[in-house]
Scaffold this motif. Structure first.
Motif, PDB file in Angstrom:
ATOM      1  N   MET A   1       0.846  -1.179   0.000  1.00 47.58           N
ATOM      2  CA  MET A   1       0.000   0.000   0.000  1.00 47.58           C
ATOM      3  C   MET A   1       0.892   1.242   0.000  1.00 47.58           C
ATOM      4  O   MET A   1       1.778   1.372   0.832  1.00 47.58           O
ATOM      5  N   PRO A   2       0.656   2.167  -0.931  1.00 45.56           N
ATOM      6  CA  PRO A   2       1.473   3.361  -1.015  1.00 45.56           C
ATOM      7  C   PRO A   2       1.282   4.269   0.207  1.00 45.56           C
ATOM      8  O   PRO A   2       0.192   4.373   0.757  1.00 45.56           O
ATOM      9  N   GLN A   6       4.430   8.766  -0.965  1.00 49.44           N
ATOM     10  CA  GLN A   6       4.442   8.229  -2.326  1.00 49.44           C
ATOM     11  C   GLN A   6       3.323   8.847  -3.160  1.00 49.44           C
ATOM     12  O   GLN A   6       3.524   9.211  -4.313  1.00 49.44           O
ATOM     13  N   ASP A   7       2.140   8.958  -2.568  1.00 49.43           N
ATOM     14  CA  ASP A   7       1.010   9.553  -3.281  1.00 49.43           C
ATOM     15  C   ASP A   7       1.315  10.999  -3.670  1.00 49.43           C
ATOM     16  O   ASP A   7       1.036  11.412  -4.795  1.00 49.43           O
ATOM     17  N   ARG A  21      -0.671   8.528 -13.723  1.00 45.56           N
ATOM     18  CA  ARG A  21      -0.317   7.243 -13.115  1.00 45.56           C
ATOM     19  C   ARG A  21      -0.607   7.286 -11.622  1.00 45.56           C
ATOM     20  O   ARG A  21      -0.580   8.338 -10.998  1.00 45.56           O
ATOM     21  N   ASP A  22      -0.879   6.102 -11.049  1.00 43.08           N
ATOM     22  CA  ASP A  22      -1.023   6.013  -9.599  1.00 43.08           C
ATOM     23  C   ASP A  22       0.304   5.552  -9.002  1.00 43.08           C
ATOM     24  O   ASP A  22       1.274   5.329  -9.729  1.00 43.08           O
ATOM     25  N   ALA A  23       0.376   5.409  -7.693  1.00 41.42           N
ATOM     26  CA  ALA A  23       1.615   5.045  -7.008  1.00 41.42           C
ATOM     27  C   ALA A  23       2.098   3.643  -7.378  1.00 41.42           C
ATOM     28  O   ALA A  23       3.259   3.311  -7.154  1.00 41.42           O
ATOM     29  N   ASN A  24       1.243   2.824  -7.968  1.00 41.50           N
ATOM     30  CA  ASN A  24       1.636   1.483  -8.405  1.00 41.50           C
ATOM     31  C   ASN A  24       2.039   1.454  -9.875  1.00 41.50           C
ATOM     32  O   ASN A  24       2.316   0.392 -10.427  1.00 41.50           O
ATOM     33  N   GLY A  25       2.035   2.618 -10.527  1.00 40.96           N
ATOM     34  CA  GLY A  25       2.427   2.695 -11.932  1.00 40.96           C
ATOM     35  C   GLY A  25       1.305   2.441 -12.914  1.00 40.96           C
ATOM     36  O   GLY A  25       1.516   2.452 -14.122  1.00 40.96           O
ATOM     37  N   GLN A  26       0.103   2.211 -12.416  1.00 38.42           N
ATOM     38  CA  GLN A  26      -1.044   1.944 -13.282  1.00 38.42           C
ATOM     39  C   GLN A  26      -1.664   3.257 -13.763  1.00 38.42           C
ATOM     40  O   GLN A  26      -1.579   4.279 -13.093  1.00 38.42           O
ATOM     41  N   THR A  28      -4.469   5.990 -14.333  1.00 41.94           N
ATOM     42  CA  THR A  28      -5.640   6.409 -13.555  1.00 41.94           C
ATOM     43  C   THR A  28      -6.823   6.603 -14.499  1.00 41.94           C
ATOM     44  O   THR A  28      -6.681   6.548 -15.725  1.00 41.94           O
TER      45      THR A  28
END
Length: 72
Positions: A1-2, A6-7, A21-26, A28
């Motif tokens: 969990m970021p 990180q966020d 992108r989100d903190a997981n690289g995906q 948005t």
């Protein structure tokens, strides 16, 4: 969990680079949306057939103005 850090960092990078992108690289939900066209699309969907023609013309004008990654 970021983490909150990180966020915030990812938000900063997205703002500076124009990415979504989100903190997981995906990607948005904002990825691929062009703000100037988004409003016109919403107008188009709720318009009558006659109004849609005029809105489509405005969309074409906006698309012609796009540059960089937005144009792609």
């Amino acid at each position: 969990m970021p983490s909150a850090f990180q966020d915030d960092f990812v938000k900063f990078i997205n703002e500076k680079c124009g990415t979504s992108r989100d903190a997981n690289g995906q990607l948005t939900f904002q990825a691929g949306i062009v703000a100037s066209l988004d409003a016109l699309v919403k107008e188009f969907v709720s318009a009558s057939n006659e109004e849609q023609r005029a809105i489509l013309s405005r969309m074409e004008e906006e698309v012609a103005k796009l540059t960089g990654s937005s144009a792609r």
